[in-house]
Design an enzyme around this catalytic site. Structure first.
Site, PDB file in Angstrom:
ATOM      1  N   ARG A   1       0.822  -1.217   0.000  1.00  0.00           N
ATOM      2  CA  ARG A   1       0.000   0.000   0.000  1.00  0.00           C
ATOM      3  C   ARG A   1       0.855   1.266   0.000  1.00  0.00           C
ATOM      4  NH1 ARG A   1      -2.449  -3.834  -0.938  1.00  0.00           N
ATOM      5  NH2 ARG A   1      -4.456  -4.521  -0.118  1.00  0.00           N
TER       6      ARG A   1
ATOM      7  N   SER B   1     -11.547   0.026   1.886  1.00  0.00           N
ATOM      8  CA  SER B   1     -10.862  -0.352   3.123  1.00  0.00           C
ATOM      9  C   SER B   1     -10.340   0.891   3.828  1.00  0.00           C
ATOM     10  CB  SER B   1      -9.698  -1.301   2.825  1.00  0.00           C
ATOM     11  OG  SER B   1     -10.168  -2.530   2.310  1.00  0.00           O
TER      12      SER B   1
ATOM     13  N   GLU C   1      -5.769   3.969   5.615  1.00  0.00           N
ATOM     14  CA  GLU C   1      -5.536   3.695   4.202  1.00  0.00           C
ATOM     15  C   GLU C   1      -6.232   4.741   3.355  1.00  0.00           C
ATOM     16  OE1 GLU C   1      -6.540   0.056   1.134  1.00  0.00           O
ATOM     17  OE2 GLU C   1      -5.659  -0.435   3.073  1.00  0.00           O
TER      18      GLU C   1
END
Length: 320
Positions: free
Chosen positions: A179, A228, A298
């Protein structure tokens, strides 16, 4: 609220601009959460050359941010000062090249990347079916799902930096990890080249259908959500930690932790960005208290708080 109108100055600085500039454009309708204040200026460039021209002419101290399809962003209630760039049709091409390669514009939805690869019988890209949003965001954060990550098939990218210089960079130089990408924050991705493997179209489509079924049965895909919310910590699952902290279904104002998948925050209909961010920080605090793990966001939180409506991060640091 509204921001000062800087359009006349921008148009004077870039008289040959072909894209669209608009002042105090409401951002809520173009984000998945459907919340947030206006952009001081929203710019939709005609193509890569137009974007480069604008950035080369815009004042160097003018804040510039890019938003894709708005799936991984929380626009704060005070709006976004400066210019928000939103890529459109000029960045939506998909081309199959020799040697099993796929060239894709940054505005293309991730699901269409997967579909184009399937139509060309190229395997290795079906995981994009499980990623919400557009390719530009996937490149920025090395998005992944269902066992695959953007970096796994990425060959190279094109981007425009803040000075208006067009760059073409091999994937190996982007420093991609979970990520994360080490590409400079001021780069705006415009295109990516992927390498697929020779595969069977029907088998690839079956993989995509399995991903679709899994998402629809386990995630609130029909709700107003940003995807998410928290990154998985090393060796763990964010949703499990949120669940163990007793936060499944937790609600603040119009924002709620999803009952279906508790790493998703949802707008139940009348949430503000303040509600959603406050809920997220409350969840982080409870997870830290119960498990000792500090979850990282995130979802990207963008812009200014509304006056008097700041959200204090639970660790005592100023929100990024």
């Amino acid at each position: 609220m509204s921001h000062a109108d800087i359009l006349p100055a921008l148009r004077e600085a870039a008289p040959d601009l072909r894209g669209r500039l608009s002042a105090n454009e409401d951002m809520a309708p173009i984000t998945w959460f459907r919340v947030g204040g206006p952009a001081q200026v929203l710019f939709s460039p005609a193509d890569e050359e137009d974007l480069a021209y604008f950035l080369s002419r815009a004042p160097s101290d003018l804040p510039v941010r890019v938003i894709g399809l708005g799936s991984n962003s929380l626009i704060r209630d005070g709006g976004v000062p400066g210019v928000v760039v939103r890529l459109g049709r000029g960045f939506a091409k998909v081309e199959v090249e020799e040697g099993g390669r796929l060239r894709v514009g940054a505005a293309v939805p991730d699901v269409k990347v997967a579909r184009a690869a399937a139509d060309a019988a190229l395997s290795g890209l079906s995981f994009f079916r499980g990623i919400p949003g557009g390719l530009g965001g996937a490149l920025r954060m090395n998005a992944g799902a269902y066992g695959g990550e953007t970096k796994d098939a990425l060959v190279s990218v094109r981007a425009v930096d803040r000075s208006g210089r067009i760059r073409e960079v091999p994937a190996a130089e982007l420093g991609m990890s979970y990520r994360h990408s080490e590409a400079p924050a001021d780069w705006i991705f415009t295109e990516a080249l992927f390498q697929g493997d020779e595969g069977d179209r029907e088998t690839i489509l079956a993989e995509m259908n399995a991903i679709t079924d899994s998402r629809e049965s386990s995630q609130p895909v029909k709700s107003r959500t940003g995807g998410s919310t928290f990154k998985n910590p090393p060796g763990g699952k964010a949703w499990q930690l949120v669940d163990q902290a007793g936060c499944r279904g937790l609600r603040i104002g119009g924002a709620q932790v999803s009952e279906m998948h508790c790493n998703f925050l949802i707008n139940t209909g009348d949430a503000t960005a303040h509600d959603i961010e406050t809920l997220g920080e409350t969840v982080r605090a409870r997870v830290l208290e119960t498990s000792g793990v500090a979850l990282d966001w995130e979802i990207k939180r963008v812009g200014d708080f509304a006056a008097g409506r700041e959200v204090e991060p639970f660790l005592g640091r100023r929100a990024a």
